[in-house]
Design a protein around this motif. Sequence first.
Motif: not given
Length: 178
Positions: A26-38, A106-113
């Motif tokens: 599920x999209x949302x649960x995987x988004x929270x994995x990203x947020x937690x990992x970051x 968050x990913x963009x803020x950290x990487x500017x990718x």
Amino acid sequence: GKTHIKGYPGPDYDPDLIVWADWKPITGENAWVILGALQSAFNQIDRKVPLQSMDEFKLAESIIRAMKTLQIEMGAILHAAEGTDGKDPAEISTENNFSVYAALKMMYQLTQDRQYYEMTKKLENYFVKYSLDKNGKRFYQGGLLKNNLFTPRQDFAVDCQTWGILVLTPREIDRWFG
């Protein structure tokens, strides 16, 4: 550890036994994995470890690559991949898209990718054009996209309102919707 569940998902299904169908992409649960990992990786940066070499960052990147394939033309990211048990592949969850938006920012803020920035811009298209019931002044829970026609769900979801305001910010919501 079980490979076969007698009666699943029939009437003799055992709710105390975890089965493969309980683990859905599920999209949302995987988004929270990203947020937690970051967040975990960010908390370790003071050790001067390059972010891109951290396992947490690599995990976040791998999930975002998968989400990129679920992002459709209107900008939304589908709720679950085709073949997910009990899910319509045309389903969109606004709340889950807010979660992905937060992770991408968050990913963009950290990487500017730029790839993360571009994905957020596509999501913004969904938020502005499709996610808001302009008559009721509320965010839709989500909806279905079939034959290029978006049909929003009419049930009210509090989490779409609160999470949407937090992620998008009142300033951005006012800018987009007045």
